[in-house]
Each structure stands twice: as C-alpha cells, then as structure tokens.
Design a protein around this motif. Structure first.
Motif, mmCIF file in Angstrom:
data_model
loop_
_atom_site.group_PDB
_atom_site.id
_atom_site.type_symbol
_atom_site.label_atom_id
_atom_site.label_comp_id
_atom_site.label_asym_id
_atom_site.label_seq_id
_atom_site.Cartn_x
_atom_site.Cartn_y
_atom_site.Cartn_z
ATOM 1 N N ILE A 102 0.848 -1.186 0.000
ATOM 2 C CA ILE A 102 0.000 0.000 0.000
ATOM 3 C C ILE A 102 0.885 1.239 0.000
ATOM 4 N N GLU A 103 0.371 2.291 -0.600
ATOM 5 C CA GLU A 103 1.184 3.479 -0.862
ATOM 6 C C GLU A 103 1.698 4.140 0.407
ATOM 7 N N THR A 104 0.857 4.243 1.415
ATOM 8 C CA THR A 104 1.272 4.950 2.626
ATOM 9 C C THR A 104 2.423 4.229 3.334
ATOM 10 N N ILE A 105 2.416 2.907 3.316
ATOM 11 C CA ILE A 105 3.508 2.151 3.928
ATOM 12 C C ILE A 105 4.806 2.412 3.183
ATOM 13 N N ALA A 106 4.721 2.436 1.840
ATOM 14 C CA ALA A 106 5.922 2.712 1.045
ATOM 15 C C ALA A 106 6.457 4.104 1.333
ATOM 16 N N HIS A 107 5.564 5.072 1.436
ATOM 17 C CA HIS A 107 5.999 6.445 1.722
ATOM 18 C C HIS A 107 6.614 6.541 3.118
ATOM 19 N N TYR A 108 6.011 5.850 4.072
ATOM 20 C CA TYR A 108 6.566 5.893 5.427
ATOM 21 C C TYR A 108 7.959 5.260 5.468
ATOM 22 N N LYS A 109 8.145 4.136 4.770
ATOM 23 C CA LYS A 109 9.457 3.488 4.731
ATOM 24 C C LYS A 109 10.524 4.444 4.217
ATOM 25 N N ALA A 110 10.196 5.155 3.135
ATOM 26 C CA ALA A 110 11.158 6.086 2.552
ATOM 27 C C ALA A 110 11.426 7.251 3.493
ATOM 28 N N ALA A 111 10.360 7.791 4.096
ATOM 29 C CA ALA A 111 10.524 8.932 5.009
ATOM 30 C C ALA A 111 11.386 8.562 6.205
ATOM 31 N N ASN A 112 11.156 7.390 6.761
ATOM 32 C CA ASN A 112 11.923 6.958 7.928
ATOM 33 C C ASN A 112 13.382 6.685 7.577
ATOM 34 N N TYR A 113 13.641 6.354 6.335
ATOM 35 C CA TYR A 113 15.020 6.150 5.873
ATOM 36 C C TYR A 113 15.797 7.468 5.918
ATOM 37 N N PHE A 114 15.161 8.535 5.452
ATOM 38 C CA PHE A 114 15.826 9.837 5.414
ATOM 39 C C PHE A 114 15.824 10.530 6.778
ATOM 40 N N LEU A 115 14.799 10.254 7.581
ATOM 41 C CA LEU A 115 14.688 10.900 8.889
ATOM 42 C C LEU A 115 14.189 9.869 9.898
ATOM 43 N N PRO A 116 15.099 9.079 10.465
ATOM 44 C CA PRO A 116 14.672 8.057 11.437
ATOM 45 C C PRO A 116 13.868 8.682 12.573
ATOM 46 N N GLY A 117 12.745 8.042 12.892
ATOM 47 C CA GLY A 117 11.872 8.554 13.934
ATOM 48 C C GLY A 117 10.918 9.618 13.453
ATOM 49 N N VAL A 118 10.761 9.762 12.146
ATOM 50 C CA VAL A 118 9.843 10.759 11.595
ATOM 51 C C VAL A 118 8.465 10.596 12.230
ATOM 52 N N ASP A 119 7.841 11.712 12.591
ATOM 53 C CA ASP A 119 6.500 11.619 13.180
ATOM 54 C C ASP A 119 5.435 12.404 12.419
ATOM 55 N N PHE A 120 5.833 13.077 11.342
ATOM 56 C CA PHE A 120 4.847 13.828 10.547
ATOM 57 C C PHE A 120 5.326 13.865 9.104
ATOM 58 N N ILE A 121 4.466 13.402 8.178
ATOM 59 C CA ILE A 121 4.791 13.395 6.753
ATOM 60 C C ILE A 121 3.726 14.185 6.013
ATOM 61 N N LEU A 122 4.143 15.191 5.283
ATOM 62 C CA LEU A 122 3.227 15.951 4.436
ATOM 63 C C LEU A 122 3.584 15.674 2.988
ATOM 64 N N ASP A 123 2.628 15.103 2.270
ATOM 65 C CA ASP A 123 2.849 14.718 0.869
ATOM 66 C C ASP A 123 1.896 15.525 -0.004
ATOM 67 N N ILE A 124 2.451 16.337 -0.872
ATOM 68 C CA ILE A 124 1.633 17.128 -1.804
ATOM 69 C C ILE A 124 2.011 16.751 -3.227
ATOM 70 N N GLY A 125 1.063 16.180 -3.923
ATOM 71 C CA GLY A 125 1.288 15.796 -5.309
ATOM 72 C C GLY A 125 0.601 16.748 -6.255
ATOM 73 N N GLY A 126 0.459 16.311 -7.470
ATOM 74 C CA GLY A 126 -0.167 17.172 -8.460
ATOM 75 C C GLY A 126 -1.655 17.323 -8.244
ATOM 76 N N GLN A 127 -2.319 16.263 -7.753
ATOM 77 C CA GLN A 127 -3.772 16.280 -7.651
ATOM 78 C C GLN A 127 -4.299 16.041 -6.251
ATOM 79 N N ASP A 128 -3.439 15.692 -5.312
ATOM 80 C CA ASP A 128 -3.944 15.446 -3.968
ATOM 81 C C ASP A 128 -2.923 15.825 -2.911
ATOM 82 N N MET A 129 -3.412 15.909 -1.701
ATOM 83 C CA MET A 129 -2.569 16.153 -0.537
ATOM 84 C C MET A 129 -2.886 15.091 0.496
ATOM 85 N N LYS A 130 -1.874 14.647 1.205
ATOM 86 C CA LYS A 130 -2.130 13.751 2.326
ATOM 87 C C LYS A 130 -1.127 14.014 3.434
#
Length: 932
Positions: free
Chosen positions: A415-443
């Motif tokens: 699922i997309e959110t798990i993939a995004h979390y994996k990547a975010a935690n790689y760059f910032l271990p312990g990340v607690d807030f992810i803001l994703d803004i794409g072309g057509q949606d925000m999450k």
C-alpha cells in the motif's frame, strides 16, 4: 446626432464589446479571451472597434466580474452583471421562463416565472467554462476540440464536477483503461450539467422555455445538447439567442441609454461631453493608456520568502544534508531491488543496491497507459543493467498496484502509505509527521510509536495542489522550475488565500491587473499551497500538532518556494529529501530489499518475457387484490424492508421495489434535489422515486419513521436521524411528478405495535383495511423483522467464533443500514474480503456487550447507538477491528470523532458523492494494510 450605446462586459476569462445604434440594432460586437491581460485585451478590441466604426461617441456602461475596478479607473459607469443580463433578456427574449448561463468562472440559473429568483455558484467554480478548459487539456485539446469529440460519443461515464482536480482523478483512470476520448468528452459535458442542475437548481424544477446564455453554451453545441437531453426539453422550449455570449454587454449598452432618462440606479455622472453623457471611442482609448501603471493598494502582500541570496544558500545547504548515495548502474555489481510507484497520472521507478544506493530512477507521465509505461522503463533498465547485476526483489505500490503486479509478476504489492513511510523513515529516522503534496492530492501521515497513526486527505476540495502551479506556469509558457525560481526573491508576494483553484486563478488575474509581477504571483501561490494543506486539509490549530521530525515529500516539494513557505508558515524546519517525487518508489524498493531472503527466486518477468439483499417474492398481479404498492430502495428501507414487505403483502398489495442504485438512477432525479449539502444516500431517493414513476407505479409507500424499536435498555432514546425521518416530505415538496401519484408518506413509529395497528387502519382507510387485518399484518411483519435481525446476530456470533478458532481477522463495517447499498459503499466489503478478512455489520455484534463507559453525548440515535456498542465490543475482541463508513454530509456522524478517546481506535472513511472507484479502493487499501 446618432444615439450610439456601448456595453463592455469584462468577465473572468473574456472581454465582450457591443455597440448599438439608435434603433437598438447591433452594429459591432466582439468576444475575446483576455488570458489574464485585461487591459491589453480591452485596448485591442476598442481599437478594433475604432478601426471599424471610426471615432463615434455614445453612452457607455461596463459590467462583468472584472469590470468594477476598470470602470472606476476609466471613470465610466458600472452596472452589476445580473442586472445587465436581465435587461437584455427582458428586451430580446421576454418569453424566457428560465435562464441558464455559464461563464468562465461562474454559473447561474435565473427563474423568471412568478417572482424573479437567481441561483449562482459561490465557493466552488466546478462546472464552469474554466472547468471545461481544465478538462480539455487532459485530452490534449481545447474547449472546441472537446465539443467536436463529444459529437461522436456512445457512452457517458460518471465524472465528478465539484472540483477540477477530482474530475481529473476520474478522467485519468478512464484514459488509462482505454476509454474513447469521444466518450470522455461527452461525459465531461454531462458532469457540467449535473453540477449546474444539482448544485444550483437545488430541487426547483427547470420548466418551460429555457434560454442558454454565456460563451460555453453558445460555442459548445454538445454541452447544450447534454442540458437539453437531461432536462427533457422540447424544441419549442429551447432558446439559443443570436449573440447569447454577449447578453451582459448588450444589457449594459441598453442601460447606458437609460442613464439619459434619469435611471434611479445611477449614483453619479462620470463624464459630460457635448451636453450629453457620452464618450468617444478615442477618449476610451486615451483613458486605457493612462491606467497601465495603476495599482490597487488593497491587494494584500506577504513577507518575501528569502531576504537575501545568502539566506537562500543556507537553506539549500541545510536541505542537501538529506542526500542519497548514488552509483551509476553501469558501475554496480550485485543484487538490485526495484520499486515501482504506479500513480494515477505519473509513473515512478527506482532501482537500489544492497546498501540502499540509488542506481536508477524514472519520474514521468504514464501517458494514459501505466502498464505500457512501466514496461518501457523496465526494458530501459534491462538494457542498461550489466550482466553481473540482477533484480533480486521487486515491489509495486500506487493506484496501478494490482494491474502491474499481476501483469509483470512483481514480487510484492504494498500500500502506498507504507511505502511512503518506509522512505521517510530512511531519510529521517523517527519521523513523526509526513506531508505529501502531489499534483492532484494532498495527504498527511502522523506517525506514533513507529506506526502510521492517522491519515488525512483532501476531500471535497483540492484547491492549491501542485497541478495548479504547473498549470499556471504552462499558461505563461514557463517551465515549473523557471516559475518557481521567480518566487525565491520576490519582494511582495501576493496573498491569494486558499480557495477553489478556479477562483484562486481569478485572484491571480486580479493581482496581475493590479501590477503584481510573475515572482510575486509565484511566491503567493507557494504560500497558498501550504495554507491549504495546513488549514483546510490538516485543519491545524496548534503548531505542536505538526510533530518534531517533519518530512516534506511529493513532486510539489521539488519547488524550493513551497518548502520555504511551509517553514515560514509553520515556524518549523523540515526535511525535504533529495528525491521528494520518488519517495513512493524508493520506499517500495526498500521494502523489496528488507523482505528479500537468500535463495528466493524473483518472480519479476525477465526481459525476454516483456516485449441482493432484497430477495422477498411479491404477490402476483392476480393475487394482489388491493393492487400494487411501490417502495423506494432507500435510507431506512434497508433497515425495515422485511417489515413493510410482509405487512403490505399480508394486506393484499403487490410490492414493487425500485431498481438498484446507480449513477444513472441518481442522475434521473438530480433536477429535484433541493440541497447540494445533503448526503448522497438522501440524494439517491429522488432517482428511486423517479424510477418507480417511470415504471408506471401509481401508488408509492414511503413512510417517515420517527422512532425505531428500542434495542438497548440503557439507550436514551430511539430516534432516526432527521433526514431518515423527514425525507419523504422533501420528496413530496420537490417532485412535481407526484401530482398524479398516490404518494403515501405517513409519519409512523415502530416502537409501539398497538399504536401502529391503529395508524395503519387510519392511513389505509381508502383501501378499507380493517382493524383485524391490520393486527394480523403488523404481527406478521414484526415476527419477520425480529427473525431477520436474529439471523443477522446469529451469523455475527458464528463468524466471531470462526475467527477465534482459526486466528483470523474480521472487520466490523459500521455505518447506516443504507451502507449496504453497493452504490453507496463502493464495493468495500468485497475489498475487505479479498484481504482474507471477514466482514461483519455493526448490528450483528452490537448486542454482545453493554456500554461500560458513559458517553459524552446523548445516546438517542438508533443507528449510532449500535456503533457505540460495537466499538465497545471490538475494544475487547482481538480478532476484530472497526471501520466506520460515513457519507459526506452526515451531520449526526460529526460527533463521532470527538468520542475517539473514549472508544477504541477506528478508521473513518467519508464518501463524497460520485467518488471515482479507484480512489475508494486506494483509501480502503490504505486502511486495511494498516490493520494488517
């Protein structure tokens, strides 16, 4: 002296000029798009008029949404557009009973029969000319090209029109699936019709002679055709005036003459020439030349993004620290891991090494065929990959996950959110807030204790997403990168707010008119994207809610100006990874690497291989001695149908049920819906009633049920929600077709069978129903409903026992009874089942445990009472999780989130009307994966 009259209509997207002679005949008219440059366009068409007619003089009025400031600067009288258009209609097409007018950014319906009444769009510009332009770009054409395509359509698809961005999300999967552009074009026009009728008419029927005004309805014959077919207009009821695009300008010209007659609406005398209130064309040109440098001091400004270049360099250096080790694929040897993010409009692929090194990446449009695009990129990887490298594992995520996984035999679907979390935690271990803004949606993803705690997405509006910046840059013939650079050192960014993208476009145009440069606008748009994300989507009230370790990702955050806007508005420093647009694919690659086991054989295809719930049987026509009785398949009928079917059958009626819900059925009743804010299940009622009428049913039974039978001794009351109780009255007062129908909509209660027996005798007195018949029928009906509910509870208990015994998971799908409708639940039960999970309804388990904690709300609504008790049971049952379904617009459910602290964690899935199926599947999969 000839009495010429000039009317200028300065709209949101066009400028219209009309000149009338003394007889009121049009001697000159011009319609031209201004592309945000109103002054130059005005100068062009006025000079063109001068070239055609010479330096004539006449009375002048200006109208239109963009005309007030221009009129002030030119010192020419202004008239409100509605008044101007009404004047032209009264003078030229007086027999008109309803006017439908579409402009660049506005839509209006004016009822002229009886008292004058007008409906106009306010906070949303979906379904207007600008919306059509946005949709046309998806098909690589313009509005006229869209019209030509629509002439050859064969199928109409459901497309949302409330928001241009959501409409894109509906259109893109159709393109991906190979739908004909001709069909999509006609579907876009139908979406405009649905938005106009459903959003503006709001239940007031459009009847009689209908005039179609405005540029879109004048130039787009197929758009008119969709209106005509939807409204079932006869030829004599259709009015398409000559020059209908220019009616506000025509009305302005006519009203300019009334100035001479002492019109009381005129507040001042702006000019005096030759003893008359006239102005020459040459004088208008002179005044236009003077206003080039005028600026409106009311335009709000925001602080610059960077005060100096040195400050920008520090910003860049800080964000470079989140870089990624890169190795050229040609120089790498060993195992590689592939991540694929198949988005709705874009495709991203990432290949990483055993240490997470970036070996290869691709980011681009899927060009309407995601599988074909992935195959072409994968072939490129195979071509460049040395023979000493092999892809040991692969993972796919995104909208196209299922398709790509099945077609290419990808090892893992995630699922997309798990993939995004994996990547975010790689760059910032312990990340607690992810803001994703794409072309057509925000999450927004909030992380707690190493797991995704909550997910927020934009729902009914998608203003300020990245596609808006991209589209505006394209309108200026600039790349997004160049447009973003202009923002960095802008001295006076314009405050554009965070409204509908179409209206925001108007503010951009207004700012340009006031003299704002490209940099000021670009910076203002960057601010708006973040304001929309924080204040409209996340609804942030305290900066602490943003957490301490923040990741910004998504393609929009390649833009330094947007990143800086976030930091300025939030007051927090964030991490923007080097690959913000590739985070889904990168996270998928990390998952492939983490789950790889030695000696496992990869499944990915090698290069050579890639080149009815309502089942009761009614009486026959012969056996139904009291005739037929129609029942709409709506709202509380999903709760009480067994009761009413049994009662009516025992009374000798043949029960005829309306057809299953569908988009087409919804559209059948759209004209009579009085409120755009009511929930979609209620809106469907109109289509179901229309379906029964169209089938020749002459008697319809749709009772208003105030009280349900009390199910819990500790419940405060047993009310139905106001919509369920009273919607039959809404139908009665808004559907003219009922005038020839026997519409039985009595107010009844199901909490006292003795009282109900007497009420049945009263309401069916025209059928001579006796007291004895009513007693027998009510008793049989009660027995049937009790058995029905007992069966449901028995199956719930049986399922729980099975789950415990086999150590499996089940989902309690809480909602209202009408969420059983596949049109309303969008197939979510089937999706859950595909995850090898059982599906239970709240009423199948709500009897198993009492409430042990006192609620912070009054427990008086029957449907919600079940939800509370189901949640209490789930909190104690390890084999169950709970998902609540909520139809967008449900007022009673608005209190539920406030109870989350006193109830176990659950997931709230809120449906918009006509939401595209791919989005529903995506949302559901996010939640199910989290539960797994």
């Amino acid at each position: 002296m000839k009495n010429y009259k000039l009317g200028l209509d300065i709209g949101s997207t066009t400028v219209k000029l009309v000149v009338l002679d003394a007889k009121g005949q049009i001697i000159y008219n011009q319609y031209k798009r201004h592309f945000s440059d109103i002054r130059s366009t005005m100068m062009e068409i006025v000079k063109s008029c001068y070239g055609s007619l010479g330096n004539l003089s006449g009375t002048v009025k200006i109208t239109g949404s963009g005309g007030l400031s221009i009129a002030k600067w030119l010192n020419i009288d202004f008239e409100q557009e509605v008044i101007a258009c009404t004047k032209a209609v009264e003078a030229l097409i007086p027999d008109t009973e309803v006017v439908i007018e579409l402009g660049g950014e506005d839509a209006k319906i004016t009822y002229r029969k009886g008292s004058l009444e007008q409906r106009m769009n306010s906070s949303c510009a979906g379904g207007t000319g600008a919306f059509i332009d946005q949709m046309a770009t998806l098909l690589n054409t313009d509005a006229n090209g869209l019209n030509e395509l629509a002439k050859d359509y064969t199928v109409i698809y459901p497309i949302a029109s409330r928001c241009g961005v959501f409409a894109k999300t509906d259109v893109q999967p159709l393109l991906n699936d190979g739908a004909r552009k001709e069909d999509i074009a006609a579907s876009i026009f139908q979406a405009v019709v649905n938005q106009t009728i459903g959003g503006l008419a709001c239940g007031k029927p459009i009847r009689g002679k209908v005039a179609f005004l405005g540029g879109p309805l004048f130039y787009l014959s197929e758009l008119r055709k969709r209106f005509i077919e939807t409204l079932h207009l006869r030829e004599e009821e259709i009015i398409v005036p000559e020059n209908s695009y220019a009616y506000p300008a025509l009305g302005a010209a006519m009203l300019s003459e009334e100035y001479l007659e002492g019109n009381n609406n005129i507040k001042s005398v702006p000019f005096q020439t030759n003893g008359r209130n006239e102005i020459s064309i040459e004088e208008i040109i002179n005044r236009l030349e003077v206003i080039v440098d005028i600026k409106d001091e009311d335009v709000r400004k925001l602080p610059p993004l960077f005060q100096s270049e040195a400050e920008y360099i520090l910003f860049q250096n800080r964000h470079k620290q989140s870089g990624l080790k890169k190795i050229d694929l040609q120089d790498y040897r060993g195992k590689a891991f592939l991540g694929i993010d198949a988005g709705s409009t874009t495709t991203k692929l990432v290949l990483i090494g055993e240490e997470g090194e970036l070996l290869y990446s691709y980011y681009g449009s899927n060009e309407g065929d995601p599988l074909k695009k992935v195959v072409s990129v994968l072939l490129d990887i195979y071509e460049k990959m040395p023979w000493e490298v092999h892809i040991a594992g692969s993972t796919v995520t995104g909208y196209g996950e299922s398709l790509i996984k099945a077609a290419l035999h990808v090892d893992i679907g995630e699922i997309e959110t798990i993939a995004h979390y994996k990547a975010a935690n790689y760059f910032l271990p312990g990340v607690d807030f992810i803001l994703d803004i794409g072309g057509q949606d925000m999450k927004c993803l909030r992380i707690k204790n190493g797991a995704i705690d909550s997910i927020l997405l934009n729902e009914a509006c998608s203003s300020g997403c990245g596609s808006f910046i991209e589209g505006f840059a394209a309108s200026l013939n600039m790349t997004v990168e160049a447009f973003a650079r202009e923002a960095l050192f802008a001295e006076a960014p314009v405050d554009l707010g965070s409204k509908c993208t179409v209206f925001m476009n108007s503010k951009v145009k207004q700012a340009q008119k006031e003299g704002a440069n490209i940099g000021d606008i670009s910076a203002g748009l960057s601010y708006s994207v973040i304001k929309n994300a924080l204040y409209k989507v996340i609804k942030i009230r305290d900066q602490k809610e943003l957490g301490e370790k923040i990741i910004l990702q998504g393609g929009t955050f390649y833009n330094d100006a947007v990143v800086r806007s976030f930091e300025l508005i939030s007051g927090k420093e964030a991490v923007r990874p080097e690959i913000p647009g590739l985070m889904g694919a990168f996270g998928a690659a990390l998952i492939a690497k983490e789950r790889y086991e030695e000696e496992q054989k990869p499944k990915l295809l090698p290069k050579q291989d890639i080149s009815d719930f309502f089942a009761n049987t009614p009486l026959t026509v012969t056996d139904a001695w009291r005739g037929s009785m129609g029942i709409p398949r709506v709202l509380n009928m999903y709760e009480n149908y067994p009761f009413w079917f049994t009662l009516l059958t025992n009374l000798g009626f043949r029960v005829e049920l309306s057809a299953p819900s569908s988009k087409k059925l919804y559209e059948k009743g759209i004209e009579t819906i009085p409120s755009d804010a009511v929930c979609y299940p209620a809106k469907l009622c109109h289509g179901h009633i229309k379906n029964l009428i169209d089938r020749g049913v002459k008697t319809i039974f749709y009772p208003s049920i105030f009280y349900e039978k009390k199910e819990y001794v500790d419940a405060d009351n047993t009310y139905n929600c106001p919509i369920v109780i009273s919607y039959a009255e809404v139908i009665r007062n808004n559907m003219d077709e009922l005038k020839d129908i026997n519409f039985l909509a009595p107010f009844l209660s199901l909490d006292n069978d003795k009282v109900l027996v007497n009420r049945i005798v009263e309401e069916f007195q025209d059928y001579n129903v006796t007291l004895q018949e009513a007693k027998k029928a009510v008793k049989a009906a009660r027995t049937e409903l009790d058995q029905f509910k007992s069966d449901i509870r028995g199956k719930g208990e049986e399922t729980i026992e099975y789950l415990r015994k086999n150590e499996k998971k089940g989902i309690v799908l809480c909602g209202k009874p009408y969420h059983l409708d596949p049109e309303i639940n969008h197939g979510i039960p089937g999706i859950i089942h595909s995850y090898d999970m059982a599906v239970l309804t709240e009423d199948s388990i709500s009897h198993l445990t009492p409430l042990k904690n006192k609620l912070r709300v009054v427990d008086q609504w029957t449907y919600n009472s079940r939800l509370y008790r189901s949640a209490a049971f789930v909190s104690e049952e390890s084999s169950l999780e709970l998902i609540q379904l909520n139809s967008f617009g449900c007022g009673l459910d608005s209190v539920i989130p406030s109870l989350r602290r006193s109830c176990p964690p659950f997931i709230l899935n809120s449906f918009r009307k006509l939401q595209e199926q791919a989005n529903i599947i995506w949302w559901c999969c996010q939640r199910l994966t989290r539960l797994q």
